[in-house]
Design a protein around this motif. Structure first.
Motif, PDB file in Angstrom:
ATOM      1  N   LEU A   1       0.837  -1.200   0.000  1.00 25.07           N
ATOM      2  CA  LEU A   1       0.000   0.000   0.000  1.00 25.07           C
ATOM      3  C   LEU A   1       0.872   1.250   0.000  1.00 25.07           C
ATOM      4  O   LEU A   1       0.541   2.266   0.620  1.00 25.07           O
ATOM      5  N   GLU A   2       1.978   1.157  -0.725  1.00 25.62           N
ATOM      6  CA  GLU A   2       2.880   2.311  -0.790  1.00 25.62           C
ATOM      7  C   GLU A   2       2.186   3.537  -1.381  1.00 25.62           C
ATOM      8  O   GLU A   2       2.535   4.675  -1.037  1.00 25.62           O
ATOM      9  N   SER A   3       1.216   3.332  -2.240  1.00 26.33           N
ATOM     10  CA  SER A   3       0.493   4.468  -2.822  1.00 26.33           C
ATOM     11  C   SER A   3      -0.272   5.242  -1.756  1.00 26.33           C
ATOM     12  O   SER A   3      -0.651   6.407  -1.974  1.00 26.33           O
ATOM     13  N   ARG A   4      -0.491   4.609  -0.589  1.00 21.73           N
ATOM     14  CA  ARG A   4      -1.152   5.280   0.534  1.00 21.73           C
ATOM     15  C   ARG A   4      -0.145   5.728   1.595  1.00 21.73           C
ATOM     16  O   ARG A   4      -0.531   6.084   2.715  1.00 21.73           O
ATOM     17  N   GLY A   5       1.150   5.668   1.260  1.00 20.22           N
ATOM     18  CA  GLY A   5       2.167   6.120   2.191  1.00 20.22           C
ATOM     19  C   GLY A   5       2.594   5.097   3.223  1.00 20.22           C
ATOM     20  O   GLY A   5       3.210   5.446   4.237  1.00 20.22           O
ATOM     21  N   ILE A   6       2.293   3.815   2.991  1.00 19.95           N
ATOM     22  CA  ILE A   6       2.626   2.744   3.932  1.00 19.95           C
ATOM     23  C   ILE A   6       3.807   1.959   3.378  1.00 19.95           C
ATOM     24  O   ILE A   6       3.751   1.454   2.249  1.00 19.95           O
ATOM     25  N   ALA A   7       4.876   1.869   4.140  1.00 20.38           N
ATOM     26  CA  ALA A   7       6.100   1.209   3.661  1.00 20.38           C
ATOM     27  C   ALA A   7       5.850  -0.273   3.404  1.00 20.38           C
ATOM     28  O   ALA A   7       5.057  -0.921   4.102  1.00 20.38           O
ATOM     29  N   PHE A   8       6.566  -0.809   2.407  1.00 16.79           N
ATOM     30  CA  PHE A   8       6.461  -2.222   2.047  1.00 16.79           C
ATOM     31  C   PHE A   8       7.876  -2.764   1.856  1.00 16.79           C
ATOM     32  O   PHE A   8       8.743  -2.066   1.324  1.00 16.79           O
ATOM     33  N   PRO A   9       8.153  -3.993   2.297  1.00 21.34           N
ATOM     34  CA  PRO A   9       9.505  -4.549   2.136  1.00 21.34           C
ATOM     35  C   PRO A   9       9.777  -4.919   0.683  1.00 21.34           C
ATOM     36  O   PRO A   9       9.214  -5.885   0.169  1.00 21.34           O
ATOM     37  N   LYS A  10      10.645  -4.161   0.023  1.00 24.44           N
ATOM     38  CA  LYS A  10      10.872  -4.427  -1.395  1.00 24.44           C
ATOM     39  C   LYS A  10      12.306  -4.228  -1.848  1.00 24.44           C
ATOM     40  O   LYS A  10      12.637  -4.545  -2.991  1.00 24.44           O
ATOM     41  N   SER A  11      13.173  -3.715  -0.987  1.00 20.30           N
ATOM     42  CA  SER A  11      14.521  -3.401  -1.451  1.00 20.30           C
ATOM     43  C   SER A  11      15.629  -4.016  -0.611  1.00 20.30           C
ATOM     44  O   SER A  11      16.786  -3.994  -1.022  1.00 20.30           O
ATOM     45  N   GLN A  12      15.309  -4.570   0.556  1.00 22.04           N
ATOM     46  CA  GLN A  12      16.337  -5.132   1.427  1.00 22.04           C
ATOM     47  C   GLN A  12      16.317  -6.659   1.348  1.00 22.04           C
ATOM     48  O   GLN A  12      15.322  -7.281   1.722  1.00 22.04           O
ATOM     49  N   PRO A  13      17.383  -7.287   0.860  1.00 21.12           N
ATOM     50  CA  PRO A  13      17.444  -8.749   0.862  1.00 21.12           C
ATOM     51  C   PRO A  13      17.374  -9.289   2.283  1.00 21.12           C
ATOM     52  O   PRO A  13      17.874  -8.663   3.226  1.00 21.12           O
ATOM     53  N   MET A  14      16.759 -10.451   2.423  1.00 17.94           N
ATOM     54  CA  MET A  14      16.571 -11.045   3.745  1.00 17.94           C
ATOM     55  C   MET A  14      17.063 -12.486   3.766  1.00 17.94           C
ATOM     56  O   MET A  14      16.880 -13.225   2.801  1.00 17.94           O
TER      57      MET A  14
ATOM     58  N   ARG B   1      -4.601  -0.219  22.483  1.00 20.81           N
ATOM     59  CA  ARG B   1      -3.170  -0.122  22.202  1.00 20.81           C
ATOM     60  C   ARG B   1      -2.849   1.111  21.359  1.00 20.81           C
ATOM     61  O   ARG B   1      -1.751   1.659  21.443  1.00 20.81           O
ATOM     62  N   PHE B   2      -3.779   1.509  20.520  1.00 19.13           N
ATOM     63  CA  PHE B   2      -3.563   2.644  19.624  1.00 19.13           C
ATOM     64  C   PHE B   2      -4.630   3.714  19.887  1.00 19.13           C
ATOM     65  O   PHE B   2      -5.507   3.962  19.045  1.00 19.13           O
ATOM     66  N   PRO B   3      -4.570   4.368  21.056  1.00 21.64           N
ATOM     67  CA  PRO B   3      -5.623   5.340  21.399  1.00 21.64           C
ATOM     68  C   PRO B   3      -5.654   6.555  20.486  1.00 21.64           C
ATOM     69  O   PRO B   3      -6.686   7.232  20.388  1.00 21.64           O
ATOM     70  N   GLN B   4      -4.533   6.837  19.818  1.00 22.36           N
ATOM     71  CA  GLN B   4      -4.500   7.977  18.900  1.00 22.36           C
ATOM     72  C   GLN B   4      -4.978   7.613  17.489  1.00 22.36           C
ATOM     73  O   GLN B   4      -4.980   8.464  16.601  1.00 22.36           O
ATOM     74  N   GLY B   5      -5.349   6.358  17.321  1.00 24.08           N
ATOM     75  CA  GLY B   5      -5.830   5.916  16.020  1.00 24.08           C
ATOM     76  C   GLY B   5      -5.085   4.692  15.538  1.00 24.08           C
ATOM     77  O   GLY B   5      -3.880   4.553  15.768  1.00 24.08           O
ATOM     78  N   LEU B   6      -5.790   3.793  14.889  1.00 18.58           N
ATOM     79  CA  LEU B   6      -5.186   2.571  14.381  1.00 18.58           C
ATOM     80  C   LEU B   6      -4.189   2.896  13.276  1.00 18.58           C
ATOM     81  O   LEU B   6      -4.292   3.929  12.600  1.00 18.58           O
ATOM     82  N   PRO B   7      -3.184   2.007  13.051  1.00 12.59           N
ATOM     83  CA  PRO B   7      -2.258   2.216  11.933  1.00 12.59           C
ATOM     84  C   PRO B   7      -3.013   2.378  10.621  1.00 12.59           C
ATOM     85  O   PRO B   7      -4.093   1.808  10.433  1.00 12.59           O
ATOM     86  N   PRO B   8      -2.471   3.163   9.688  1.00  7.98           N
ATOM     87  CA  PRO B   8      -3.229   3.535   8.486  1.00  7.98           C
ATOM     88  C   PRO B   8      -3.681   2.362   7.637  1.00  7.98           C
ATOM     89  O   PRO B   8      -4.743   2.422   7.021  1.00  7.98           O
ATOM     90  N   GLU B   9      -2.886   1.270   7.592  1.00  7.00           N
ATOM     91  CA  GLU B   9      -3.280   0.145   6.753  1.00  7.00           C
ATOM     92  C   GLU B   9      -4.541  -0.543   7.261  1.00  7.00           C
ATOM     93  O   GLU B   9      -5.228  -1.262   6.526  1.00  7.00           O
ATOM     94  N   CYS B  10      -4.877  -0.313   8.552  1.00  6.38           N
ATOM     95  CA  CYS B  10      -6.036  -0.973   9.135  1.00  6.38           C
ATOM     96  C   CYS B  10      -7.348  -0.439   8.592  1.00  6.38           C
ATOM     97  O   CYS B  10      -8.388  -1.102   8.673  1.00  6.38           O
ATOM     98  N   SER B  11      -7.328   0.748   8.045  1.00 10.64           N
ATOM     99  CA  SER B  11      -8.565   1.370   7.545  1.00 10.64           C
ATOM    100  C   SER B  11      -8.792   1.113   6.072  1.00 10.64           C
ATOM    101  O   SER B  11      -9.782   1.595   5.508  1.00 10.64           O
TER     102      SER B  11
END
Length: 286
Positions: free
Chosen positions: A165-178, A274-284
């Motif tokens: 969901l990078e288009s929504r500003g949410i980081a995604f694992p795509k460049s670091q080998p694991m 746990r998230f009183p200021q609002g859930l993480p953005p991907e949750c919505s």
């Protein structure tokens, strides 16, 4: 110049379809002899006693792919123990994809704990009680990682999908080998019922067993990170690389909804305390 750079990146990457031995694919990294490779490299066991646990890691680093491992967890009273099986890069801004199996009292179900870290940020836990006994026999645990999805599967059934969901500003694992890691260790300060149940060392040593490793993946040679574009080019020309374009179709989505409805016991996206200021953005985002 662009073509030259691409050639350098491509030379550091190779598509692998590995189903070799543990001698070939992994290094035992700690445990003082508690980790053992057996059966001509087809079986690996990790053990934990009061002095130490044990662990191993893959020789290869991977940048996208599908990895499978058959695991038989610690039987009986495994309370306080954790068997971790995960992919991870290194450093403060690392990416990580986690399976963790939290031990149990005899007769109670294991807890499967999952998490995803991107750029050093985690706190995306989902937990499940499995529909089978993971200590009675070997079961297959898979991670499908391509540019659109991180998909967790148990015996081929999808249980969780972390989407790009990078288009929504949410980081995604795509460049670091694991690398692939696994360890068996004592975590009785938190693992079983929040640390209320402690490890019974009279039952030690605790042992988990591994077999059937398979990686259809883009392996990174040496220390170079390579690049997703080079991996994409090779995957497109390799018949074993169906994982590169794999999507979560309607059948898989229905199966995943069934698992989450019946077997999920914790979802960070539902934890308003746990998230009183609002859930993480991907949750919505549906």
């Amino acid at each position: 110049m662009k073509s030259f750079v691409f050639q350098i990146l491509a030379s550091s990457l190779v598509i692998v379809a590995s189903a070799g031995s543990f001698y070939q694919d992994f290094d035992v990294t700690w445990g003082g002899g508690r980790a053992k490779v057996l059966d001509d490299g087809r079986l690996l066991t990790l053990s934990l006693d009061k002095a130490s646990g044990s662990g191993f890691q893959s020789k290869n680093q991977y940048l996208f792919g599908k990895v499978d491992m058959q695991i038989k967890l610690v039987p009986g009273n495994s309370a306080g123990t954790v068997a971790a099986y995960y992919l991870s890069s290194q450093g403060a801004t690392h990416d990580e994809i986690d399976f963790e199996f939290l031990g149990n009292l005899s007769g109670e179900p294991y807890t499967l704990h999952t998490n995803v870290f991107t750029q050093g940020k985690g706190n995306r836990e989902m937990q499940f009680k499995l529909w089978f006994d993971p200590a009675a026999d070997f079961h297959n645990y898979s991670i499908l990682w391509n540019p659109r999805h991180v998909l967790f599967m148990a015996d081929g059934t999808p249980i969780r999908d972390f989407r790009n969901l990078e288009s929504r500003g949410i980081a995604f694992p795509k460049s670091q080998p694991m690398r692939i890691y696994s360890s068996l260790w004592n975590a009785d300060e938190w693992a079983t019922r929040g640390g209320l149940v402690k490890t019974d060392w009279s039952k030690a040593p605790f042992t988990a067993s591994y077999r059937g490793f398979k990686a259809d993946a883009c392996a990174v040679a040496g220390a170079s990170g390579g690049g997703a574009s080079a991996c994409a080019s090779m995957a497109a020309n390799n018949r074993s690389s169906g994982w590169w374009n794999q999507e979560v179709d309607s059948t898989a989505q229905a199966r995943m909804r069934w698992v989450q409805k019946n077997y999920m016991i914790y979802n960070y996206c539902s934890d308003l305390k746990r998230f009183p200021q609002g859930l993480p953005p991907e949750c919505s985002i549906a």
